[in-house]
Design a protein around this motif. Structure first.
Motif, PDB file in Angstrom:
ATOM      1  N   UNK A  47       6.301  18.911 -20.531  1.00  0.00           N
ATOM      2  CA  UNK A  47       6.939  19.886 -21.084  1.00  0.00           C
ATOM      3  C   UNK A  47       8.195  19.336 -21.353  1.00  0.00           C
ATOM      4  N   UNK A  48       8.302  18.042 -21.906  1.00  0.00           N
ATOM      5  CA  UNK A  48       9.438  17.478 -22.100  1.00  0.00           C
ATOM      6  C   UNK A  48      10.278  17.954 -23.331  1.00  0.00           C
ATOM      7  N   UNK A  49      11.665  18.095 -23.177  1.00  0.00           N
ATOM      8  CA  UNK A  49      12.236  18.737 -24.093  1.00  0.00           C
ATOM      9  C   UNK A  49      13.863  18.020 -24.202  1.00  0.00           C
ATOM     10  N   UNK A  50      14.743  18.630 -24.993  1.00  0.00           N
ATOM     11  CA  UNK A  50      16.161  18.071 -24.950  1.00  0.00           C
ATOM     12  C   UNK A  50      17.207  19.131 -25.101  1.00  0.00           C
ATOM     13  N   UNK A  51      18.336  19.087 -24.719  1.00  0.00           N
ATOM     14  CA  UNK A  51      19.477  20.110 -24.830  1.00  0.00           C
ATOM     15  C   UNK A  51      19.908  19.702 -26.219  1.00  0.00           C
ATOM     16  N   UNK A  52      19.987  18.351 -26.890  1.00  0.00           N
ATOM     17  CA  UNK A  52      20.581  17.714 -27.813  1.00  0.00           C
ATOM     18  C   UNK A  52      19.729  18.318 -28.935  1.00  0.00           C
ATOM     19  N   UNK A  53      20.557  19.236 -30.064  1.00  0.00           N
ATOM     20  CA  UNK A  53      19.728  19.645 -31.179  1.00  0.00           C
ATOM     21  C   UNK A  53      19.195  18.388 -32.262  1.00  0.00           C
ATOM     22  N   UNK A  54      19.946  17.158 -32.268  1.00  0.00           N
ATOM     23  CA  UNK A  54      19.582  15.879 -32.975  1.00  0.00           C
ATOM     24  C   UNK A  54      18.474  15.403 -32.365  1.00  0.00           C
ATOM     25  N   UNK A  55      18.210  15.552 -31.034  1.00  0.00           N
ATOM     26  CA  UNK A  55      17.143  15.033 -30.183  1.00  0.00           C
ATOM     27  C   UNK A  55      15.834  15.698 -30.293  1.00  0.00           C
ATOM     28  N   UNK A  56      15.953  16.919 -30.486  1.00  0.00           N
ATOM     29  CA  UNK A  56      14.665  17.847 -30.154  1.00  0.00           C
ATOM     30  C   UNK A  56      13.414  17.364 -30.948  1.00  0.00           C
ATOM     31  N   UNK A  57      13.653  16.927 -32.521  1.00  0.00           N
ATOM     32  CA  UNK A  57      12.406  16.428 -33.206  1.00  0.00           C
ATOM     33  C   UNK A  57      11.957  15.375 -32.542  1.00  0.00           C
ATOM     34  N   UNK A  58      12.705  14.379 -31.865  1.00  0.00           N
ATOM     35  CA  UNK A  58      12.392  13.134 -31.742  1.00  0.00           C
ATOM     36  C   UNK A  58      11.581  13.230 -30.322  1.00  0.00           C
ATOM     37  N   UNK A  59      11.955  13.978 -29.391  1.00  0.00           N
ATOM     38  CA  UNK A  59      11.219  14.149 -27.860  1.00  0.00           C
ATOM     39  C   UNK A  59      10.156  15.029 -27.983  1.00  0.00           C
ATOM     40  N   UNK A  60       8.834  14.404 -28.252  1.00  0.00           N
ATOM     41  CA  UNK A  60       7.748  14.796 -28.179  1.00  0.00           C
ATOM     42  C   UNK A  60       6.784  14.407 -27.054  1.00  0.00           C
ATOM     43  N   UNK A  61       5.844  15.168 -26.571  1.00  0.00           N
ATOM     44  CA  UNK A  61       5.185  14.731 -25.435  1.00  0.00           C
ATOM     45  C   UNK A  61       4.271  13.460 -25.780  1.00  0.00           C
ATOM     46  N   UNK A  62       4.034  13.263 -26.951  1.00  0.00           N
ATOM     47  CA  UNK A  62       3.217  11.892 -27.388  1.00  0.00           C
ATOM     48  C   UNK A  62       3.926  10.896 -27.187  1.00  0.00           C
ATOM     49  N   UNK A  63       5.417  11.085 -27.888  1.00  0.00           N
ATOM     50  CA  UNK A  63       6.304   9.737 -27.873  1.00  0.00           C
ATOM     51  C   UNK A  63       6.829   9.645 -26.421  1.00  0.00           C
ATOM     52  N   UNK A  64       7.106  10.682 -25.779  1.00  0.00           N
ATOM     53  CA  UNK A  64       7.511  10.178 -24.372  1.00  0.00           C
ATOM     54  C   UNK A  64       6.341   9.440 -23.621  1.00  0.00           C
ATOM     55  N   UNK A  65       4.980   9.970 -23.475  1.00  0.00           N
ATOM     56  CA  UNK A  65       4.129   9.442 -22.948  1.00  0.00           C
ATOM     57  C   UNK A  65       3.842   8.012 -23.392  1.00  0.00           C
ATOM     58  N   UNK A  66       3.917   7.729 -24.552  1.00  0.00           N
ATOM     59  CA  UNK A  66       3.544   6.576 -25.145  1.00  0.00           C
ATOM     60  C   UNK A  66       4.890   5.459 -24.965  1.00  0.00           C
ATOM     61  N   UNK A  67       5.935   5.800 -24.945  1.00  0.00           N
ATOM     62  CA  UNK A  67       7.040   4.995 -24.740  1.00  0.00           C
ATOM     63  C   UNK A  67       7.290   4.539 -23.454  1.00  0.00           C
ATOM     64  N   UNK A  68       7.145   5.542 -22.436  1.00  0.00           N
ATOM     65  CA  UNK A  68       7.165   5.377 -20.925  1.00  0.00           C
ATOM     66  C   UNK A  68       6.047   4.388 -20.343  1.00  0.00           C
ATOM     67  N   UNK A  69       4.943   4.684 -20.973  1.00  0.00           N
ATOM     68  CA  UNK A  69       3.777   3.986 -20.347  1.00  0.00           C
ATOM     69  C   UNK A  69       3.747   2.292 -21.137  1.00  0.00           C
ATOM     70  N   UNK A  70       4.669   2.068 -22.040  1.00  0.00           N
ATOM     71  CA  UNK A  70       4.561   0.811 -22.552  1.00  0.00           C
ATOM     72  C   UNK A  70       5.394  -0.196 -21.542  1.00  0.00           C
ATOM     73  N   UNK A  71       6.354   0.615 -20.528  1.00  0.00           N
ATOM     74  CA  UNK A  71       6.871  -0.325 -19.464  1.00  0.00           C
ATOM     75  C   UNK A  71       5.859   0.015 -18.195  1.00  0.00           C
ATOM     76  N   UNK A  72       5.335  -0.929 -17.627  1.00  0.00           N
ATOM     77  CA  UNK A  72       4.650  -0.912 -16.413  1.00  0.00           C
ATOM     78  C   UNK A  72       5.049  -0.564 -15.166  1.00  0.00           C
ATOM     79  N   UNK A  73       6.482  -0.326 -15.209  1.00  0.00           N
ATOM     80  CA  UNK A  73       7.140   0.041 -13.994  1.00  0.00           C
ATOM     81  C   UNK A  73       7.105   1.560 -13.903  1.00  0.00           C
ATOM     82  N   UNK A  74       6.863   2.209 -15.173  1.00  0.00           N
ATOM     83  CA  UNK A  74       6.529   3.765 -14.977  1.00  0.00           C
ATOM     84  C   UNK A  74       5.593   4.172 -14.389  1.00  0.00           C
ATOM     85  N   UNK A  75       4.616   3.233 -14.103  1.00  0.00           N
ATOM     86  CA  UNK A  75       3.256   3.807 -13.449  1.00  0.00           C
ATOM     87  C   UNK A  75       3.619   4.015 -11.714  1.00  0.00           C
ATOM     88  N   UNK A  76       4.594   3.289 -11.279  1.00  0.00           N
ATOM     89  CA  UNK A  76       5.235   3.213  -9.993  1.00  0.00           C
ATOM     90  C   UNK A  76       6.222   4.109  -9.699  1.00  0.00           C
TER      91      UNK A  76
END
Length: 216
Positions: A47-76
């Motif tokens: 349920x990711x979102x953003x207070x920033x109107x500029x960022x709202x279109x950028x912050x999607x569930x798919x982008x959030x998941x893909x970007x964070x999982x690209x760094x192995x540290x996110x799993x821990x």
């Protein structure tokens, strides 16, 4: 023989029930985590979102998941703060890559037209500001503990201000490139950096428990 057949069927049914119970018992253990279990990335991005109107279109569930999982540290990660730190490191690398592309465009003569020269050179200023700001903001985010309050009693205004500052810098360059009609590859790199800055904002908000539309 009928009795034996009945016993065989009963034994088979019991075996299947035991197998189903075994699988259900182990479906949520450490080896088979579900999004509703211990997968913090899935929880945060659901349920990711953003207070920033500029960022709202950028912050999607798919982008959030893909970007964070690209760094192995996110799993821990155990706390949204851990994911905020991952996001800020991703942004720092993305901004550095975009800055290198902008610098290359300047050196290759892509800025011969006045409007493109303006866009490229000011983007370099934006990314220089990012390079100076990220280490300071990273330290502020890393020091955060649940329940922290800033001097003005708003929920950790320091962290929010840092996130807003970084996304603003990244947005300025992306907007200039759009206005300057930059080439596709360069614009893609710049937009990727902006998207990552928005992910930082979203993760900081999750860390602080600030809703996307909350007046906090």
């Amino acid at each position: 023989m009928m009795a034996a057949a009945t016993m065989t069927s009963t034994a088979l049914a019991a075996l299947l029930l035991c197998a189903a119970a075994f699988l259900a018992a182990h479906a949520t253990d450490g080896h088979h985590q579900t999004p509703e279990g211990d997968d913090l990335v899935a929880k945060v991005c659901a349920n990711v979102t953003s207070r920033d109107l500029m960022c709202k279109p950028q912050v999607t569930r798919e982008f959030c998941d893909s970007a964070l999982r690209s760094d192995k540290r996110s799993a821990a990660a155990k706390h949204p703060r851990d994911l905020a730190l991952v996001a800020i490191d991703l942004f720092q690398r993305g901004a550095a890559d975009a800055d290198a592309k902008v610098d290359g465009a300047i050196r290759s003569g892509s800025g011969r037209r006045n409007w493109m020269a303006f866009a490229l050179r000011y983007c370099r200023v934006d990314y220089a500001d990012v390079a100076g700001t990220v280490p300071v903001c990273r330290a502020i985010i890393q020091e955060y503990k649940d329940g922290d309050e800033s001097d003005d009693q708003l929920p950790s205004r320091r962290q929010l201000d840092c996130a807003d500052r970084m996304s603003g810098m990244a947005f300025d360059c992306a907007a200039r490139m759009h206005d300057g009609d930059g080439d596709g590859e360069l614009s893609k790199e710049v937009n990727e950096a902006f998207g990552r800055s928005c992910l930082v904002s979203a993760m900081v908000e999750k860390m602080l428990g600030v809703g996307g539309d909350d007046d906090q």
